[in-house]
Design a protein around this motif. Structure first.
Motif, PDB file in Angstrom:
ATOM      1  N   THR A  37      31.651  39.472  41.549  1.00 16.77           N
ATOM      2  CA  THR A  37      31.906  38.026  41.491  1.00 16.77           C
ATOM      3  C   THR A  37      33.150  37.586  42.262  1.00 16.77           C
ATOM      4  O   THR A  37      33.554  36.438  42.181  1.00 16.77           O
ATOM      5  CB  THR A  37      32.048  37.553  40.038  1.00 16.77           C
ATOM      6  N   GLY A  38      33.768  38.504  43.002  1.00 16.70           N
ATOM      7  CA  GLY A  38      34.989  38.158  43.721  1.00 16.70           C
ATOM      8  C   GLY A  38      36.248  38.442  42.934  1.00 16.70           C
ATOM      9  O   GLY A  38      37.358  38.151  43.389  1.00 16.70           O
ATOM     10  N   LYS A  39      36.090  38.990  41.758  1.00 13.69           N
ATOM     11  CA  LYS A  39      37.168  39.615  40.973  1.00 13.69           C
ATOM     12  C   LYS A  39      36.651  40.991  40.572  1.00 13.69           C
ATOM     13  O   LYS A  39      35.440  41.217  40.537  1.00 13.69           O
ATOM     14  CB  LYS A  39      37.508  38.809  39.713  1.00 13.69           C
ATOM     15  N   LEU A  40      37.563  41.914  40.262  1.00 11.33           N
ATOM     16  CA  LEU A  40      37.075  43.236  39.883  1.00 11.33           C
ATOM     17  C   LEU A  40      36.147  43.133  38.682  1.00 11.33           C
ATOM     18  O   LEU A  40      35.101  43.790  38.620  1.00 11.33           O
ATOM     19  CB  LEU A  40      38.249  44.171  39.591  1.00 11.33           C
ATOM     20  N   PHE A  41      36.522  42.259  37.722  1.00 14.88           N
ATOM     21  CA  PHE A  41      35.675  41.978  36.565  1.00 14.88           C
ATOM     22  C   PHE A  41      35.560  40.465  36.421  1.00 14.88           C
ATOM     23  O   PHE A  41      36.529  39.737  36.619  1.00 14.88           O
ATOM     24  CB  PHE A  41      36.267  42.601  35.300  1.00 14.88           C
ATOM     25  N   ALA A  42      34.380  39.990  36.051  1.00 12.90           N
ATOM     26  CA  ALA A  42      34.129  38.555  36.033  1.00 12.90           C
ATOM     27  C   ALA A  42      35.016  37.822  35.037  1.00 12.90           C
ATOM     28  O   ALA A  42      35.381  36.659  35.269  1.00 12.90           O
ATOM     29  CB  ALA A  42      32.656  38.287  35.722  1.00 12.90           C
ATOM     30  N   TYR A  43      35.388  38.467  33.924  1.00 15.85           N
ATOM     31  CA  TYR A  43      36.222  37.765  32.938  1.00 15.85           C
ATOM     32  C   TYR A  43      37.559  37.334  33.537  1.00 15.85           C
ATOM     33  O   TYR A  43      38.210  36.408  33.031  1.00 15.85           O
ATOM     34  CB  TYR A  43      36.434  38.640  31.689  1.00 15.85           C
ATOM     35  N   GLN A  44      37.978  37.982  34.624  1.00 13.95           N
ATOM     36  CA  GLN A  44      39.256  37.657  35.244  1.00 13.95           C
ATOM     37  C   GLN A  44      39.262  36.282  35.913  1.00 13.95           C
ATOM     38  O   GLN A  44      40.321  35.765  36.262  1.00 13.95           O
ATOM     39  CB  GLN A  44      39.632  38.754  36.244  1.00 13.95           C
ATOM     40  N   HIS A  45      38.104  35.676  36.069  1.00  9.81           N
ATOM     41  CA  HIS A  45      38.032  34.305  36.575  1.00  9.81           C
ATOM     42  C   HIS A  45      38.428  33.286  35.511  1.00  9.81           C
ATOM     43  O   HIS A  45      38.702  32.127  35.837  1.00  9.81           O
ATOM     44  CB  HIS A  45      36.592  33.965  37.008  1.00  9.81           C
ATOM     45  N   TYR A  46      38.429  33.679  34.249  1.00  6.29           N
ATOM     46  CA  TYR A  46      38.439  32.711  33.154  1.00  6.29           C
ATOM     47  C   TYR A  46      39.749  32.652  32.371  1.00  6.29           C
ATOM     48  O   TYR A  46      39.874  31.837  31.464  1.00  6.29           O
ATOM     49  CB  TYR A  46      37.300  33.041  32.178  1.00  6.29           C
ATOM     50  N   ASP A  47      40.682  33.527  32.668  1.00  5.64           N
ATOM     51  CA  ASP A  47      41.917  33.604  31.873  1.00  5.64           C
ATOM     52  C   ASP A  47      41.607  33.835  30.398  1.00  5.64           C
ATOM     53  O   ASP A  47      42.305  33.326  29.510  1.00  5.64           O
ATOM     54  CB  ASP A  47      42.769  32.329  32.045  1.00  5.64           C
ATOM     55  N   VAL A  48      40.553  34.579  30.147  1.00  6.03           N
ATOM     56  CA  VAL A  48      40.140  34.959  28.797  1.00  6.03           C
ATOM     57  C   VAL A  48      39.874  36.461  28.813  1.00  6.03           C
ATOM     58  O   VAL A  48      39.219  36.964  29.719  1.00  6.03           O
ATOM     59  CB  VAL A  48      38.864  34.209  28.353  1.00  6.03           C
ATOM     60  N   GLU A  49      40.387  37.160  27.811  1.00  5.03           N
ATOM     61  CA  GLU A  49      40.171  38.601  27.740  1.00  5.03           C
ATOM     62  C   GLU A  49      39.197  38.933  26.612  1.00  5.03           C
ATOM     63  O   GLU A  49      39.369  38.475  25.482  1.00  5.03           O
ATOM     64  CB  GLU A  49      41.497  39.332  27.507  1.00  5.03           C
ATOM     65  N   PRO A  50      38.173  39.738  26.903  1.00  4.51           N
ATOM     66  CA  PRO A  50      37.261  40.176  25.844  1.00  4.51           C
ATOM     67  C   PRO A  50      37.873  41.308  25.039  1.00  4.51           C
ATOM     68  O   PRO A  50      38.820  41.971  25.483  1.00  4.51           O
ATOM     69  CB  PRO A  50      36.042  40.663  26.636  1.00  4.51           C
ATOM     70  N   ASP A  51      37.332  41.537  23.854  1.00  2.00           N
ATOM     71  CA  ASP A  51      37.706  42.724  23.077  1.00  2.00           C
ATOM     72  C   ASP A  51      36.986  43.958  23.605  1.00  2.00           C
ATOM     73  O   ASP A  51      37.532  45.063  23.572  1.00  2.00           O
ATOM     74  CB  ASP A  51      37.336  42.522  21.600  1.00  2.00           C
ATOM     75  N   VAL A  52      35.773  43.731  24.079  1.00  2.00           N
ATOM     76  CA  VAL A  52      34.916  44.811  24.580  1.00  2.00           C
ATOM     77  C   VAL A  52      34.208  44.292  25.826  1.00  2.00           C
ATOM     78  O   VAL A  52      33.790  43.129  25.865  1.00  2.00           O
ATOM     79  CB  VAL A  52      33.851  45.217  23.534  1.00  2.00           C
ATOM     80  N   PHE A  53      34.077  45.128  26.853  1.00  2.00           N
ATOM     81  CA  PHE A  53      33.176  44.775  27.945  1.00  2.00           C
ATOM     82  C   PHE A  53      32.489  46.017  28.479  1.00  2.00           C
ATOM     83  O   PHE A  53      32.957  47.141  28.275  1.00  2.00           O
ATOM     84  CB  PHE A  53      33.873  43.960  29.048  1.00  2.00           C
ATOM     85  N   THR A  54      31.345  45.801  29.128  1.00  2.00           N
ATOM     86  CA  THR A  54      30.498  46.912  29.549  1.00  2.00           C
ATOM     87  C   THR A  54      30.285  46.888  31.050  1.00  2.00           C
ATOM     88  O   THR A  54      30.242  45.828  31.676  1.00  2.00           O
ATOM     89  CB  THR A  54      29.138  46.860  28.833  1.00  2.00           C
ATOM     90  N   LEU A  55      30.128  48.076  31.623  1.00  8.07           N
ATOM     91  CA  LEU A  55      29.917  48.246  33.053  1.00  8.07           C
ATOM     92  C   LEU A  55      28.777  49.224  33.301  1.00  8.07           C
ATOM     93  O   LEU A  55      28.487  50.073  32.472  1.00  8.07           O
ATOM     94  CB  LEU A  55      31.185  48.792  33.723  1.00  8.07           C
ATOM     95  N   ALA A  56      28.170  49.126  34.463  1.00  7.38           N
ATOM     96  CA  ALA A  56      27.220  50.120  34.973  1.00  7.38           C
ATOM     97  C   ALA A  56      27.021  49.778  36.449  1.00  7.38           C
ATOM     98  O   ALA A  56      28.001  49.551  37.156  1.00  7.38           O
ATOM     99  CB  ALA A  56      25.919  50.101  34.186  1.00  7.38           C
TER     100      ALA A  56
END
Length: 396
Positions: free
Chosen positions: A224-243
């Motif tokens: 998405t143009g960030k290493l992880f999509a949550y980084q676009h939102y200034d919000v951090e998840p407790d858990v996230f998944t990758l594959a």
């Protein structure tokens, strides 16, 4: 009846691919294709990236497999790269996105039941979401079509509409353990989550003591143009998944979580035979190191701006195109009718794209895609859609 020895579980395109390099693929007839699918957001560095190939070959001469009952330095290295470049504090490696999401579901339940001492187990997900094909993850998925013939489904999942915060809050009860969502509903039509909505979801989780799980199986690793999509939102998840993009085509999945989740996954709580093998971890480490060295994420962000701009310019005014949407290099062209014929014709002309629901053409070029390759792809897309619009106009 097919004479294949395989279960016919895929509606395969009539193309047999045998070789790939960078943004190019070749079929068994020698025909060359420009790849704007990336194996469904998998080959994020392009096909057969040199540095990852070298790491894989080196590891093949050392050690292929060992039990997770032994320490694995390759796992530690790969996990450290992920933790140092994200909000997570710990990683569990597995083999696929579905397994990663299974681990996320399990850690959410176990966190509440064994760490917090309550009996919460339900997880709220969104309609049109896609989380995997295991019984738990297809139940978590908000699309009925993947559930047909698999009843009874496991209990413990509720679904609400995207961007309806009132419906989400109304679905929370004393059994709710977590809210799980994608930040771009890729399989659901390439629909990005609004920034304010995610902030409200995070606030709801904090207020009710819930975990926020973000499924980054398709959006993670620079897509998405960030290493992880949550980084676009200034919000951090407790858990996230990758594959997908984490292994450059090698089958790998990962569940990442914050420090307070560590007591939920202790010895014996979860396991896998093949997750995190020395080979897989060498590939993951090389993939991440190459992304950082090549500034692949930054290049993807720039390429996204150029690609979306070109699509909007070249497709403007076409009556069969309703919208260009997405985030980074996960882009959907929303057509006002079925997109299957357009996709088939693009394949015929040497551009590989994929649907996202019946009316959406999904574009997933690799993160290192060039402007020249984008121009070629956009030219083909514009030609096909323009010709189809003209043909429809004549028929009317």
């Amino acid at each position: 009846m097919s004479d294949s020895a395989l279960f016919q579980t895929y509606a395969r395109f009539p193309i047999t691919l045998v070789k790939g390099k960078g943004s190019r693929l070749w079929d068994d007839q020698g025909k060359e294709y420009l790849d704007f699918m990336s194996g469904l957001a998998v080959t994020n560095l392009g096909h057969v990236p040199d540095a990852v190939k070298e790491a894989l070959i080196d590891q093949l001469d050392r050690l292929w497999h060992m039990s997770n009952l032994f320490s694995n330095p390759n796992q530690e290295k790969a996990a450290r790269l992920l933790v140092d470049n994200s909000c997570a504090d710990a990683v569990f490696f597995c083999n696929s996105g579905a397994e990663a999401n299974e681990a996320a579901i399990k850690i959410a339940r176990r966190y509440h039941q064994k760490v917090k001492g309550n009996d919460r187990y339900e997880i709220i997900t969104l309609f049109q979401s896609f989380h995997g094909r295991t019984l738990a993850t297809l139940t978590a998925t908000g699309q009925d079509k993947v559930k047909e013939g698999f009843l009874p489904l496991p209990e413990g999942f509720r679904h609400v509409p995207l961007h309806d915060i009132a419906a989400l809050e109304a679905a929370i009860n004393d059994k709710t353990a977590a809210i799980m969502l994608e930040l771009v509903q890729a399989e659901g039509g390439v629909i990005p989550v609004d920034r304010d909505y995610l902030r409200e979801v995070r606030a709801l989780c904090d207020r009710h003591g819930l975990l926020l799980i973000v499924d980054e199986v398709q959006t993670g690793m620079g897509r998405t143009g960030k290493l992880f999509a949550y980084q676009h939102y200034d919000v951090e998840p407790d858990v996230f998944t990758l594959a997908k993009g984490i292994g450059s085509g090698f089958p790998v999945g990962a569940m990442l979580a914050k420090e307070h989740l560590k007591p939920a996954f202790v010895a014996g709580a979860h396991a896998t035979t093949f997750g995190g093998t020395p080979i897989a971890m060498a590939v993951v480490a090389a993939t991440i190191e190459t992304m950082l060295k090549e500034k692949a994420v930054e290049r993807a962000a720039e390429a996204s701006e150029y690609l979306i701009g070109q699509l909007q310019e070249k497709l403007a005014g076409l009556p069969n195109v309703d919208q260009v949407r997405g985030k980074g290099l996960l882009i959907g062209i929303l057509c006002n009718g079925p997109a299957g014929e357009a996709i088939a014709e693009l394949h015929n002309r040497g551009l590989l794209v994929v649907p996202a629901g019946p009316n959406v053409i999904r574009l997933l070029p690799n993160l290192l895609v060039t402007h020249e390759e984008i121009d070629t792809a956009v030219g083909l897309i514009a030609s096909v859609l323009t010709e189809q619009a003209a043909a429809k106009s004549v028929s009317l």
